[in-house]
Design a protein around this motif. Structure first.
Motif, PDB file in Angstrom:
ATOM      1  N   LEU A   5     -11.662  -0.129  -0.027  1.00 27.26           N
ATOM      2  CA  LEU A   5     -10.874  -1.654   0.107  1.00 27.26           C
ATOM      3  C   LEU A   5      -9.894  -1.453   1.152  1.00 27.26           C
ATOM      4  O   LEU A   5      -9.403  -2.302   1.098  1.00 27.26           O
ATOM      5  N   SER A   6      -9.999  -0.523   2.198  1.00 20.16           N
ATOM      6  CA  SER A   6      -9.068  -0.637   3.108  1.00 20.16           C
ATOM      7  C   SER A   6      -9.903  -0.418   4.554  1.00 20.16           C
ATOM      8  O   SER A   6      -9.791   0.754   4.961  1.00 20.16           O
ATOM      9  N   PRO A   7     -10.452  -1.403   4.912  1.00 18.01           N
ATOM     10  CA  PRO A   7     -11.146  -1.372   6.259  1.00 18.01           C
ATOM     11  C   PRO A   7     -10.001  -1.134   7.381  1.00 18.01           C
ATOM     12  O   PRO A   7      -8.756  -1.570   7.162  1.00 18.01           O
ATOM     13  N   ASP A  26      -3.498  -8.712   7.467  1.00 18.27           N
ATOM     14  CA  ASP A  26      -4.031  -8.289   6.371  1.00 18.27           C
ATOM     15  C   ASP A  26      -4.110  -9.559   5.364  1.00 18.27           C
ATOM     16  O   ASP A  26      -4.748  -9.417   4.415  1.00 18.27           O
ATOM     17  N   LEU A  29      -7.688  -9.609   4.210  1.00 13.72           N
ATOM     18  CA  LEU A  29      -8.422  -8.892   3.151  1.00 13.72           C
ATOM     19  C   LEU A  29      -8.031  -9.995   1.629  1.00 13.72           C
ATOM     20  O   LEU A  29      -7.384 -10.377   1.565  1.00 13.72           O
ATOM     21  N   THR A  33      -2.393  -6.463   1.760  1.00  8.90           N
ATOM     22  CA  THR A  33      -2.223  -5.171   1.754  1.00  8.90           C
ATOM     23  C   THR A  33      -2.277  -4.187   0.527  1.00  8.90           C
ATOM     24  O   THR A  33      -2.739  -3.255   0.751  1.00  8.90           O
ATOM     25  N   GLN A  35      -4.323  -4.353  -1.666  1.00 12.91           N
ATOM     26  CA  GLN A  35      -5.341  -4.041  -2.107  1.00 12.91           C
ATOM     27  C   GLN A  35      -5.971  -2.720  -1.495  1.00 12.91           C
ATOM     28  O   GLN A  35      -6.629  -1.776  -2.022  1.00 12.91           O
ATOM     29  N   ARG A  36      -5.409  -2.220  -0.299  1.00 15.46           N
ATOM     30  CA  ARG A  36      -5.548  -0.979   0.396  1.00 15.46           C
ATOM     31  C   ARG A  36      -5.643   0.208  -0.563  1.00 15.46           C
ATOM     32  O   ARG A  36      -6.283   1.275  -0.280  1.00 15.46           O
ATOM     33  N   ALA A  66      -4.748  -8.886  -6.064  1.00 13.42           N
ATOM     34  CA  ALA A  66      -5.230  -7.313  -5.645  1.00 13.42           C
ATOM     35  C   ALA A  66      -5.653  -6.522  -6.869  1.00 13.42           C
ATOM     36  O   ALA A  66      -6.675  -5.863  -6.853  1.00 13.42           O
ATOM     37  N   THR A  70      -9.733  -6.001  -7.955  1.00 10.83           N
ATOM     38  CA  THR A  70     -10.000  -4.453  -7.905  1.00 10.83           C
ATOM     39  C   THR A  70     -10.561  -3.715  -9.175  1.00 10.83           C
ATOM     40  O   THR A  70     -11.452  -3.084  -9.409  1.00 10.83           O
ATOM     41  N   GLU A 155      -3.786   3.807   8.999  1.00 10.73           N
ATOM     42  CA  GLU A 155      -3.826   2.562   9.751  1.00 10.73           C
ATOM     43  C   GLU A 155      -2.900   2.700  11.015  1.00 10.73           C
ATOM     44  O   GLU A 155      -2.986   1.865  12.016  1.00 10.73           O
TER      45      GLU A 155
END
Length: 265
Positions: A5-7, A26, A29, A33, A35-36, A66, A70, A155
């Motif tokens: 979940l962190s493109p 972000d 998303l 953030t 979520q990452r 988030a 998730t 990132e």
């Protein structure tokens, strides 16, 4: 199966008074953030035997989205204690729009009169429920910050590669301070963090005092109450109670090639 979940970050380049601002998007998303790192953290805790994740959320907090989304992807139970809607924009709604979004993925949602009441109720709930894990405000726990530090390090390397250099200034919002503390740990001191306290916490809260005491952090305190949404929004989707409140300060104090991490929509 591990869920990603962190493109890679998306960067939008904007110009303010002939100066370039690089915006980390972000807001694109679903869970921002947070979520990452949430997926890896939850998977690790599930492997340790936890089956239910509990969170007390400020009325317009994005971490609730988030966490709930998730948990649903990982088939884990999510219970939220949400502060009732205090928005000056939608007084007739019991839940803020972000809590409504989170509610679609959460298993249970309880409405509390204040954030303090929500935190107290969430703690009492976890004391009675075996297998439950109470996530602190802003995900400020080692399990999360360890994963977040790993992801943000990757990132940031992507950002430096895309920009062709190490940025010297990074603008960040401060709610609980989790993101700012994590960035301060992983970035060199040559990168100045310009952090803006949006007043989720009081000025004498230990988490705010800790940030104020750290070198390499320039901390701004807004006079605007947290419950008051920003009027002059930036030209990108940005949370009107959090990130968007940085916009006027950035316009006033921007240096060429500053980076702004826009955490959520």
């Amino acid at each position: 199966m591990k869920i990603e979940l962190s493109p890679p970050v998306v960067i939008t380049h904007m110009h303010i008074a002939n100066k370039c601002l690089h915006v980390i998007r972000d807001d694109l998303l679903p869970g921002g953030t947070k979520q990452r790192a949430a997926a890896q953290m939850l998977q690790n805790l599930a492997e340790d035997g936890f089956t239910e994740f509990v969170y007390a959320s400020p009325f317009s907090g994005f971490a609730q989205i988030a966490l709930a989304s998730t948990c649903k992807l990982l088939n884990l139970k999510c219970t939220l204690f949400c502060e009732q809607n205090r928005s000056l924009l939608t007084k007739n709604q019991t839940l803020h729009e972000f809590s409504e979004i989170a509610k679609q993925s959460a298993d249970s949602v309880y409405i509390e009169s204040s954030l303090q009441s929500a935190e107290k109720a969430a703690k009492a709930y976890c004391e009675l429920k075996c297998g439950s894990y109470l996530i602190p405000l802003g995900f400020q726990c080692n399990e999360f910050t360890i994963e977040l530090a790993k992801i943000l390090s990757v990132e940031w390397s992507h950002i430096c590669k895309k920009l062709g250099r190490q940025p010297s200034v990074l603008w960040l919002p401060v709610g609980s301070g989790t993101l700012a503390r994590t960035f301060r740990k992983i970035l060199p001191q040559s990168v100045l963090l310009k952090c803006v306290n949006v007043n989720v916490l009081t000025l004498d809260d230990p988490r705010i005092l800790d940030l104020a005491s750290q070198s390499g952090i320039e901390l701004y305190h807004l006079k605007q109450p947290f419950i008051e949404p920003v009027v002059d929004s930036p030209p990108i989707p940005s949370n009107r109670y959090y990130d968007a409140k940085l916009w006027k300060l950035i316009e006033k104090h921007i240096s060429n090639d500053d980076v702004w991490w826009n955490v959520a929509r």
